[in-house]
Write a protein that holds these residues in place. Structure first.
Motif, PDB file in Angstrom:
ATOM      1  N   TYR A  55       0.859  -1.168   0.000  1.00  0.00           N
ATOM      2  CA  TYR A  55       0.000   0.000   0.000  1.00  0.00           C
ATOM      3  C   TYR A  55       0.907   1.234   0.000  1.00  0.00           C
ATOM      4  O   TYR A  55       1.737   1.394   0.899  1.00  0.00           O
ATOM      5  N   ARG A  56       0.735   2.101  -0.992  1.00  0.00           N
ATOM      6  CA  ARG A  56       1.567   3.306  -1.109  1.00  0.00           C
ATOM      7  C   ARG A  56       0.688   4.548  -0.947  1.00  0.00           C
ATOM      8  O   ARG A  56      -0.400   4.635  -1.519  1.00  0.00           O
ATOM      9  N   PHE A  57       1.215   5.520  -0.201  1.00  0.00           N
ATOM     10  CA  PHE A  57       0.508   6.775   0.042  1.00  0.00           C
ATOM     11  C   PHE A  57       1.461   7.936  -0.233  1.00  0.00           C
ATOM     12  O   PHE A  57       2.576   7.968   0.306  1.00  0.00           O
ATOM     13  N   ASN A  58       1.003   8.900  -1.066  1.00  0.00           N
ATOM     14  CA  ASN A  58       1.785  10.114  -1.278  1.00  0.00           C
ATOM     15  C   ASN A  58       1.183  11.245  -0.446  1.00  0.00           C
ATOM     16  O   ASN A  58       0.245  11.033   0.348  1.00  0.00           O
ATOM     17  N   ALA A  59       1.682  12.478  -0.647  1.00  0.00           N
ATOM     18  CA  ALA A  59       1.219  13.601   0.173  1.00  0.00           C
ATOM     19  C   ALA A  59      -0.266  13.868  -0.017  1.00  0.00           C
ATOM     20  O   ALA A  59      -0.987  14.166   0.948  1.00  0.00           O
ATOM     21  N   ASP A  60      -0.744  13.756  -1.252  1.00  0.00           N
ATOM     22  CA  ASP A  60      -2.174  13.985  -1.492  1.00  0.00           C
ATOM     23  C   ASP A  60      -3.022  12.918  -0.806  1.00  0.00           C
ATOM     24  O   ASP A  60      -4.108  13.205  -0.279  1.00  0.00           O
ATOM     25  N   ASP A  61      -2.530  11.675  -0.808  1.00  0.00           N
ATOM     26  CA  ASP A  61      -3.283  10.595  -0.147  1.00  0.00           C
ATOM     27  C   ASP A  61      -3.380  10.839   1.354  1.00  0.00           C
ATOM     28  O   ASP A  61      -4.433  10.607   1.962  1.00  0.00           O
ATOM     29  N   VAL A  62      -2.274  11.305   1.947  1.00  0.00           N
ATOM     30  CA  VAL A  62      -2.276  11.571   3.387  1.00  0.00           C
ATOM     31  C   VAL A  62      -3.211  12.733   3.702  1.00  0.00           C
ATOM     32  O   VAL A  62      -3.974  12.696   4.682  1.00  0.00           O
ATOM     33  N   ALA A  63      -3.181  13.774   2.869  1.00  0.00           N
ATOM     34  CA  ALA A  63      -4.083  14.904   3.096  1.00  0.00           C
ATOM     35  C   ALA A  63      -5.533  14.448   3.036  1.00  0.00           C
ATOM     36  O   ALA A  63      -6.380  14.901   3.831  1.00  0.00           O
ATOM     37  N   ALA A  64      -5.831  13.549   2.118  1.00  0.00           N
ATOM     38  CA  ALA A  64      -7.203  13.058   1.985  1.00  0.00           C
ATOM     39  C   ALA A  64      -7.650  12.281   3.221  1.00  0.00           C
ATOM     40  O   ALA A  64      -8.848  12.244   3.538  1.00  0.00           O
ATOM     41  N   LEU A  65      -6.705  11.662   3.932  1.00  0.00           N
ATOM     42  CA  LEU A  65      -7.069  10.909   5.128  1.00  0.00           C
ATOM     43  C   LEU A  65      -7.675  11.806   6.196  1.00  0.00           C
ATOM     44  O   LEU A  65      -8.510  11.365   7.002  1.00  0.00           O
ATOM     45  N   PHE A  66      -7.229  13.062   6.214  1.00  0.00           N
ATOM     46  CA  PHE A  66      -7.655  13.972   7.283  1.00  0.00           C
ATOM     47  C   PHE A  66      -8.548  15.094   6.760  1.00  0.00           C
ATOM     48  O   PHE A  66      -8.821  16.058   7.475  1.00  0.00           O
ATOM     49  N   ALA A  67      -9.001  14.953   5.514  1.00  0.00           N
ATOM     50  CA  ALA A  67      -9.885  15.965   4.938  1.00  0.00           C
ATOM     51  C   ALA A  67     -11.240  15.932   5.634  1.00  0.00           C
ATOM     52  O   ALA A  67     -11.737  14.869   6.024  1.00  0.00           O
ATOM     53  N   GLU A  68     -11.813  17.125   5.810  1.00  0.00           N
ATOM     54  CA  GLU A  68     -13.140  17.203   6.414  1.00  0.00           C
ATOM     55  C   GLU A  68     -14.156  16.582   5.451  1.00  0.00           C
ATOM     56  O   GLU A  68     -14.106  16.830   4.243  1.00  0.00           O
ATOM     57  N   PRO A  69     -15.081  15.793   5.950  1.00  0.00           N
ATOM     58  CA  PRO A  69     -16.110  15.240   5.052  1.00  0.00           C
ATOM     59  C   PRO A  69     -16.967  16.356   4.489  1.00  0.00           C
ATOM     60  O   PRO A  69     -17.226  17.358   5.160  1.00  0.00           O
ATOM     61  N   GLY A  70     -17.383  16.194   3.263  1.00  0.00           N
ATOM     62  CA  GLY A  70     -18.229  17.209   2.620  1.00  0.00           C
ATOM     63  C   GLY A  70     -19.629  17.200   3.202  1.00  0.00           C
ATOM     64  O   GLY A  70     -20.021  16.288   3.947  1.00  0.00           O
ATOM     65  N   PRO A  71     -20.426  18.258   2.873  1.00  0.00           N
ATOM     66  CA  PRO A  71     -21.801  18.313   3.394  1.00  0.00           C
ATOM     67  C   PRO A  71     -22.658  17.205   2.828  1.00  0.00           C
ATOM     68  O   PRO A  71     -22.431  16.729   1.715  1.00  0.00           O
ATOM     69  N   GLU A  72     -23.599  16.770   3.612  1.00  0.00           N
ATOM     70  CA  GLU A  72     -24.523  15.746   3.155  1.00  0.00           C
ATOM     71  C   GLU A  72     -25.366  16.310   2.003  1.00  0.00           C
ATOM     72  O   GLU A  72     -25.774  17.462   2.029  1.00  0.00           O
ATOM     73  N   PRO A  73     -25.596  15.509   0.953  1.00  0.00           N
ATOM     74  CA  PRO A  73     -26.439  16.014  -0.148  1.00  0.00           C
ATOM     75  C   PRO A  73     -27.859  16.281   0.324  1.00  0.00           C
ATOM     76  O   PRO A  73     -28.403  15.582   1.163  1.00  0.00           O
ATOM     77  N   ARG A  74     -28.433  17.372  -0.220  1.00  0.00           N
ATOM     78  CA  ARG A  74     -29.813  17.718   0.138  1.00  0.00           C
ATOM     79  C   ARG A  74     -30.794  16.797  -0.564  1.00  0.00           C
ATOM     80  O   ARG A  74     -30.564  16.394  -1.706  1.00  0.00           O
ATOM     81  N   THR A  75     -31.841  16.490   0.116  1.00  0.00           N
ATOM     82  CA  THR A  75     -32.903  15.685  -0.459  1.00  0.00           C
ATOM     83  C   THR A  75     -34.117  16.553  -0.691  1.00  0.00           C
ATOM     84  O   THR A  75     -34.612  17.216   0.239  1.00  0.00           O
ATOM     85  N   LEU A  76     -34.562  16.631  -1.912  1.00  0.00           N
ATOM     86  CA  LEU A  76     -35.748  17.442  -2.241  1.00  0.00           C
ATOM     87  C   LEU A  76     -37.001  16.580  -2.193  1.00  0.00           C
ATOM     88  O   LEU A  76     -37.036  15.480  -2.724  1.00  0.00           O
ATOM     89  N   HIS A  77     -37.976  17.081  -1.539  1.00  0.00           N
ATOM     90  CA  HIS A  77     -39.248  16.344  -1.416  1.00  0.00           C
ATOM     91  C   HIS A  77     -40.277  17.002  -2.307  1.00  0.00           C
ATOM     92  O   HIS A  77     -40.295  18.202  -2.474  1.00  0.00           O
TER      93      HIS A  77
END
Length: 289
Positions: A267-289
């Motif tokens: 398993y190989r990880f570069n700098a971008d991979d490590v940054a992605a490990l600690f990235a904030e999760p994005g907002p939950e998608p909105r559901t339209l009713h």
């Protein structure tokens, strides 16, 4: 479909059971990307084949692990098999293993540990296997004879193309059925050659060795080496180390390389991979009713 099999059999008139393990494609998978010296390779092959014999006799779900540690050129050897006969293993050895022969030279003053982990057990069952003999076959002959209170005989073979084991065990009524049966069968088994174990089918081996005996073949079972990569588990391990530690590793090595020795994955990880490990999760998608 795997070309590696466990073929169990019974010498019905003698009350002697046995098995032949032949590792072909599974053995090639275990060796992929590894450049073991022949003595180390053959030691791992013999241990793998014997582990398949023992694993094939498990009466309930579980995982069998055989671990050999020592202070010789081979410092660690591990073989692991579960109830579905899914096998993996590896060896850690120094360069001077190439000129050695036999366990005493390869491992030195080592110890051999057998671990059985089953659902429902609070702790895995562990048993130290005395290193009595200078081959895997001799060691497990002694161990199985003592632990199961029934004589056992094993013959192993290994090369770059395969690994194999012939196993025999005397059952309680053997002497009553034929007082000379066990001695006769083990003498015949001792004539098997490595090239036969590695090159002939299990049925042909049994015909050559025991053509005068009544042999009942049980259904052959496939052996596999199926351990997919588990990126999520590795990512969780890296996160537990913390971002600062990972960035220090990146600064020193340029990347983070994780090698799962037992399953034989990188398993190989570069700098971008490590940054992605600690990235904030994005907002939950909105559901339209």
């Amino acid at each position: 479909m795997s070309t590696s099999t466990l073929q169990r059999f019974l010498l019905e008139d003698l009350d002697i059971r046995g098995a032949i393990v032949q590792l072909d494609d599974v053995w090639q998978a275990l060796l992929t990307g590894r450049s073991y010296a022949p003595p180390v390779r053959d030691l791992l092959g013999a241990m793998s084949a014997v582990a398949c014999v023992i694993g094939g006799n498990l009466k309930q779900a579980g995982r069998l692990t055989i671990q050999l540690q020592g202070h010789g050129p081979v410092s660690l050897l591990v073989v692991d098999i579960n109830e579905s006969l899914n096998l993996r293993g590896y060896a850690k050895a120094s360069e001077d293993a190439a000129g050695k022969a036999g366990i005493s030279e390869l491992v030195g003053d080592g110890q051999l540990l057998l671990t059985l982990d089953m659902p429902g057990l609070r702790h895995p069952y562990q048993s130290y296997v005395p290193i009595e003999g200078n081959s895997v076959a001799e060691i497990f002959e002694h161990y199985l004879t003592q632990s199961e209170q029934q004589p056992a005989a094993l013959h192993t073979a290994a090369s770059s193309r395969g690994a194999a084991c012939l196993f025999l065990q005397k059952l309680p009524d053997a002497d009553r059925k034929d007082p000379d049966g066990w001695d006769r069968v083990t003498r015949l088994a001792s004539t098997v050659r490595a090239e036969e174990l590695l090159g002939l089918s299990a049925e042909d081996i049994l015909i050559r060795l025991f053509h005068q005996e009544t042999v009942r073949l049980l259904d052959a079972r496939e052996l596999t080496h199926d351990w997919p990569q588990d990126w999520d588990k590795v990512r969780d391990v890296l996160r537990s180390l913390g971002r600062a530690e990972l960035e220090a590793m990146l600064a020193e090595h340029g990347e983070i390389l994780i090698h799962d020795d037992l399953s034989n994955h990188e398993y190989r990880f570069n700098a971008d991979d490590v940054a992605a490990l600690f990235a904030e999760p994005g907002p939950e998608p909105r559901t339209l009713h």
